[in-house]
Motif scaffolding. Structure first.
Motif, PDB file in Angstrom:
ATOM      1  N   TYR A  91       0.832  -1.195   0.000  1.00 54.83           N
ATOM      2  CA  TYR A  91       0.000   0.000   0.000  1.00 54.83           C
ATOM      3  C   TYR A  91       0.879   1.262   0.000  1.00 54.83           C
ATOM      4  CZ  TYR A  91      -3.976   2.990   1.230  1.00 54.83           C
ATOM      5  OH  TYR A  91      -4.950   3.960   1.223  1.00 54.83           O
ATOM      6  N   LEU A  92       1.989   1.212   0.756  1.00 55.44           N
ATOM      7  CA  LEU A  92       2.919   2.340   0.756  1.00 55.44           C
ATOM      8  C   LEU A  92       3.465   2.575  -0.654  1.00 55.44           C
ATOM      9  CD1 LEU A  92       5.613   3.160   3.405  1.00 55.44           C
ATOM     10  CD2 LEU A  92       6.228   3.179   0.994  1.00 55.44           C
ATOM     11  N   LEU A  93       3.827   1.508  -1.341  1.00 53.56           N
ATOM     12  CA  LEU A  93       4.353   1.637  -2.694  1.00 53.56           C
ATOM     13  C   LEU A  93       3.301   2.229  -3.632  1.00 53.56           C
ATOM     14  CD1 LEU A  93       6.441   1.229  -4.887  1.00 53.56           C
ATOM     15  CD2 LEU A  93       5.739  -1.179  -5.043  1.00 53.56           C
ATOM     16  N   GLU A  94       2.071   1.778  -3.467  1.00 52.12           N
ATOM     17  CA  GLU A  94       0.988   2.288  -4.323  1.00 52.12           C
ATOM     18  C   GLU A  94       0.836   3.796  -4.141  1.00 52.12           C
ATOM     19  OE1 GLU A  94      -3.868   2.015  -4.356  1.00 52.12           O
ATOM     20  OE2 GLU A  94      -2.737   0.159  -3.972  1.00 52.12           O
ATOM     21  N   LYS A  95       0.817   4.235  -2.910  1.00 51.50           N
ATOM     22  CA  LYS A  95       0.647   5.664  -2.659  1.00 51.50           C
ATOM     23  C   LYS A  95       1.897   6.460  -3.031  1.00 51.50           C
ATOM     24  CE  LYS A  95      -3.543   5.474  -1.493  1.00 51.50           C
ATOM     25  NZ  LYS A  95      -4.532   6.072  -2.422  1.00 51.50           N
ATOM     26  N   PHE A  96       3.056   5.844  -2.903  1.00 53.86           N
ATOM     27  CA  PHE A  96       4.289   6.504  -3.329  1.00 53.86           C
ATOM     28  C   PHE A  96       4.268   6.748  -4.839  1.00 53.86           C
ATOM     29  CE2 PHE A  96       8.673   6.203  -4.935  1.00 53.86           C
ATOM     30  CZ  PHE A  96       9.245   7.262  -4.251  1.00 53.86           C
ATOM     31  N   LEU A  97       3.831   5.760  -5.586  1.00 50.18           N
ATOM     32  CA  LEU A  97       3.749   5.920  -7.041  1.00 50.18           C
ATOM     33  C   LEU A  97       2.686   6.951  -7.421  1.00 50.18           C
ATOM     34  CD1 LEU A  97       4.115   2.190  -8.172  1.00 50.18           C
ATOM     35  CD2 LEU A  97       5.861   3.983  -8.179  1.00 50.18           C
ATOM     36  N   ASP A  98       1.673   7.094  -6.568  1.00 44.77           N
ATOM     37  CA  ASP A  98       0.643   8.116  -6.794  1.00 44.77           C
ATOM     38  C   ASP A  98       1.103   9.497  -6.329  1.00 44.77           C
ATOM     39  OD1 ASP A  98      -1.062   6.219  -7.832  1.00 44.77           O
ATOM     40  OD2 ASP A  98      -2.156   5.910  -5.954  1.00 44.77           O
ATOM     41  N   GLU A 132      15.473   2.018   3.240  1.00 43.26           N
ATOM     42  CA  GLU A 132      14.119   2.310   2.760  1.00 43.26           C
ATOM     43  C   GLU A 132      13.493   3.422   3.588  1.00 43.26           C
ATOM     44  OE1 GLU A 132      12.767  -2.129   1.173  1.00 43.26           O
ATOM     45  OE2 GLU A 132      12.514  -1.602   3.281  1.00 43.26           O
ATOM     46  N   LEU A 133      13.657   3.336   4.899  1.00 44.83           N
ATOM     47  CA  LEU A 133      13.071   4.340   5.786  1.00 44.83           C
ATOM     48  C   LEU A 133      13.672   5.717   5.510  1.00 44.83           C
ATOM     49  CD1 LEU A 133      11.328   5.191   8.196  1.00 44.83           C
ATOM     50  CD2 LEU A 133      13.196   4.459   9.700  1.00 44.83           C
ATOM     51  N   TRP A 134      14.988   5.780   5.355  1.00 37.78           N
ATOM     52  CA  TRP A 134      15.644   7.067   5.116  1.00 37.78           C
ATOM     53  C   TRP A 134      15.161   7.708   3.815  1.00 37.78           C
ATOM     54  CZ3 TRP A 134      21.070   4.618   6.261  1.00 37.78           C
ATOM     55  CH2 TRP A 134      21.196   4.432   7.649  1.00 37.78           C
ATOM     56  N   VAL A 135      15.020   6.906   2.773  1.00 40.91           N
ATOM     57  CA  VAL A 135      14.581   7.456   1.490  1.00 40.91           C
ATOM     58  C   VAL A 135      13.116   7.909   1.570  1.00 40.91           C
ATOM     59  CG1 VAL A 135      14.201   6.952  -0.954  1.00 40.91           C
ATOM     60  CG2 VAL A 135      16.258   6.116   0.179  1.00 40.91           C
ATOM     61  N   VAL A 136      12.297   7.128   2.235  1.00 39.00           N
ATOM     62  CA  VAL A 136      10.902   7.539   2.405  1.00 39.00           C
ATOM     63  C   VAL A 136      10.836   8.873   3.144  1.00 39.00           C
ATOM     64  CG1 VAL A 136       8.754   7.001   3.620  1.00 39.00           C
ATOM     65  CG2 VAL A 136       9.886   5.242   2.251  1.00 39.00           C
ATOM     66  N   LEU A 161      10.446 -10.403  -0.540  1.00 44.20           N
ATOM     67  CA  LEU A 161      11.008  -9.496  -1.528  1.00 44.20           C
ATOM     68  C   LEU A 161       9.903  -8.905  -2.392  1.00 44.20           C
ATOM     69  CD1 LEU A 161      14.147 -11.536  -2.651  1.00 44.20           C
ATOM     70  CD2 LEU A 161      14.070  -9.563  -1.124  1.00 44.20           C
ATOM     71  N   ASP A 162       9.928  -7.588  -2.521  1.00 41.00           N
ATOM     72  CA  ASP A 162       8.896  -6.916  -3.314  1.00 41.00           C
ATOM     73  C   ASP A 162       9.572  -5.800  -4.121  1.00 41.00           C
ATOM     74  OD1 ASP A 162       9.398  -4.884  -1.459  1.00 41.00           O
ATOM     75  OD2 ASP A 162       7.665  -5.391  -0.222  1.00 41.00           O
ATOM     76  N   ASP A 163       8.748  -4.922  -4.680  1.00 41.30           N
ATOM     77  CA  ASP A 163       9.270  -3.870  -5.560  1.00 41.30           C
ATOM     78  C   ASP A 163       9.497  -2.540  -4.848  1.00 41.30           C
ATOM     79  OD1 ASP A 163       9.326  -5.489  -7.803  1.00 41.30           O
ATOM     80  OD2 ASP A 163       7.238  -5.073  -8.321  1.00 41.30           O
ATOM     81  N   LEU A 164       9.396  -2.519  -3.529  1.00 42.42           N
ATOM     82  CA  LEU A 164       9.481  -1.233  -2.847  1.00 42.42           C
ATOM     83  C   LEU A 164      10.861  -0.581  -3.050  1.00 42.42           C
ATOM     84  CD1 LEU A 164       8.251   0.912  -1.065  1.00 42.42           C
ATOM     85  CD2 LEU A 164       8.967  -0.412   0.950  1.00 42.42           C
ATOM     86  N   THR A 165      11.918  -1.299  -2.746  1.00 40.45           N
ATOM     87  CA  THR A 165      13.256  -0.712  -2.893  1.00 40.45           C
ATOM     88  C   THR A 165      13.568  -0.328  -4.334  1.00 40.45           C
ATOM     89  OG1 THR A 165      14.216  -1.720  -0.918  1.00 40.45           O
ATOM     90  CG2 THR A 165      15.725  -1.220  -2.710  1.00 40.45           C
ATOM     91  N   PRO A 166      13.341  -1.213  -5.331  1.00 43.91           N
ATOM     92  CA  PRO A 166      13.621  -0.791  -6.722  1.00 43.91           C
ATOM     93  C   PRO A 166      12.838   0.440  -7.159  1.00 43.91           C
ATOM     94  CG  PRO A 166      13.363  -3.175  -6.601  1.00 43.91           C
ATOM     95  CD  PRO A 166      12.955  -2.642  -5.269  1.00 43.91           C
TER      96      PRO A 166
END
Length: 395
Positions: A40-47, A75-79, A119-124
């Protein structure tokens, strides 16, 4: 038969609610909530809904404990860069030290004794967006009007992201970024010697290397010599040498062989005849083990210059056959030469060695069999030296 069918129906009707409850519990398990939260975080990040990204990030952090990891540190630092939570970001980065880095390395290799999300697509995706929209992040930092130390550090932190494992760009670009980062890191450490970021900058950001103190080498050369006095010869030859290096010192142990032409008549005696002459322009041979010690006053990227001192033991003999062996024996000599000189190393790349160099060496020596027979020796050699030294990280 009817009783058996009734029993089976009863079992299914009572078990179904239990299965449904287990399924619901699975859906509400911590591991599942972490996986869904990351998605869900990735979805909203892409939005580009960064307010919602912040809420989801905060929720995920509440799920972390001694057993579960929801967001890895990077991941946390970049977010937090994207959500502009600079206070939280710098607070976390100020705490990075050797112990934190050890845990971070284990996070990256997934050797930590914790349960990681699949493993998911969050980091990439974080990586891709950060590279593509780097200018937005830098603009956000400018608008934040952070204290100079924090601003300088986060600017370097942006560069550091692009040379990290998950944020790779082209290798040539990485080299350029790392070079720029090394310069900025050195300046930062000078400007803020007591900074809380010191460990991060020195051990993670700045990656500079220098040659190890000790090294070993081998070289071959072509050489020429010109002598004056009683050793009035000139000639050509070859040599081989072995080097032991320590810091800027280079101890060379070598051996040379030369064929020379006499520049003066050599007078000798044989069987009572003292007026015999070995005519000038005839051949003689030199063989010479030697030891030189050089100190490189200048050691640049392409050239190095090292004055040196040394000693050599020279054996001079004259060609003869069986008939002349005894006759020419009086002409044979051996003598010590004390030398000074200089090495000019022109560095060239060579696969398999840390360094190789075209070495031009000039040596001036003095020798004699008495004060009245003092002779000078001028030697010039050109060769190639191969050095194995290795590199070490400079902190």
């Amino acid at each position: 038969m009817k009783r058996s069918i009734f029993t089976l129906v009863l079992l299914f009707t009572t078990a179904f609610p239990a299965f449904a409850q287990v399924e619901e519990e699975i859906q509400q398990s911590k591991a599942e909530r972490i996986a869904k939260g990351r998605a869900y975080l990735l979805e909203k990040f892409l939005d580009r809904d960064y307010d919602k990204v912040r809420e989801i990030k905060d929720y995920l952090l509440t799920l972390e404990d001694d057993n579960y990891v929801a967001l890895e540190p990077l991941e946390l630092w970049v977010v937090e860069l994207w959500t502009k939570e600079y206070d939280a970001l710098v607070s976390s980065l100020r705490q990075v030290d050797s112990a934190f880095n050890a845990r971070y390395t284990r996070y990256r290799s997934r050797q930590q004794e914790k349960i990681f999300p699949p493993l998911d697509d969050l980091t990439p995706k974080l990586s891709l967006r950060t590279r593509e929209d780097e200018h937005l992040l830098r603009f956000g930092l400018q608008e934040a009007n952070l204290p100079p130390e924090d601003d300088a550090f986060l600017s370097m932190f942006m560069d550091w992201l692009f040379v990290e494992k998950h944020y790779l760009v082209m290798d040539t670009q990485n080299d350029a970024i790392q070079t720029k980062l090394n310069v900025a890191a050195t300046k930062f450490l000078t400007d803020y010697p007591n900074s809380d970021y010191e460990w991060f900058v020195r051990h993670l950001m700045r990656k500079q290397y220098s040659e190890k103190d000790w090294g070993f080498g081998v070289g071959v050369d072509f050489r020429s010599a010109l002598t004056t006095g009683t050793l009035a010869n000139r000639g050509l030859g070859v040599g081989i040498s072995f080097d032991v290096l320590y810091k800027r010192f280079d101890l060379t142990v070598g051996f040379g062989a030369m064929t020379l032409k006499t520049r003066e008549d050599q007078v000798y005696g044989f069987q009572g005849n003292d007026g015999l002459v070995y005519p000038k322009g005839s051949n003689c041979n030199w063989t010479s083990p030697y030891v030189n010690l050089a100190y490189y006053l200048f050691d640049g990227k392409r050239i190095a210059v090292g004055p040196m001192v040394g000693v050599g033991w020279f054996f001079e003999d004259y060609p003869y056959n069986d008939k002349k062996e005894e006759e020419y024996k009086e002409l044979n000599k051996n003598f010590l030469v004390c030398k000074v000189g200089v090495n000019f190393d022109f560095k060239v790349p060579y696969y398999g060695f840390d360094r190789s160099a075209i070495r031009v060496k000039y040596e001036f020596g003095l020798t004699g069999f008495g004060a009245e027979q003092l002779s000078t020796v001028h030697m010039l050699s050109v060769g190639i030296s191969f050095i194995g030294r290795g590199t070490k990280r400079v902190y």
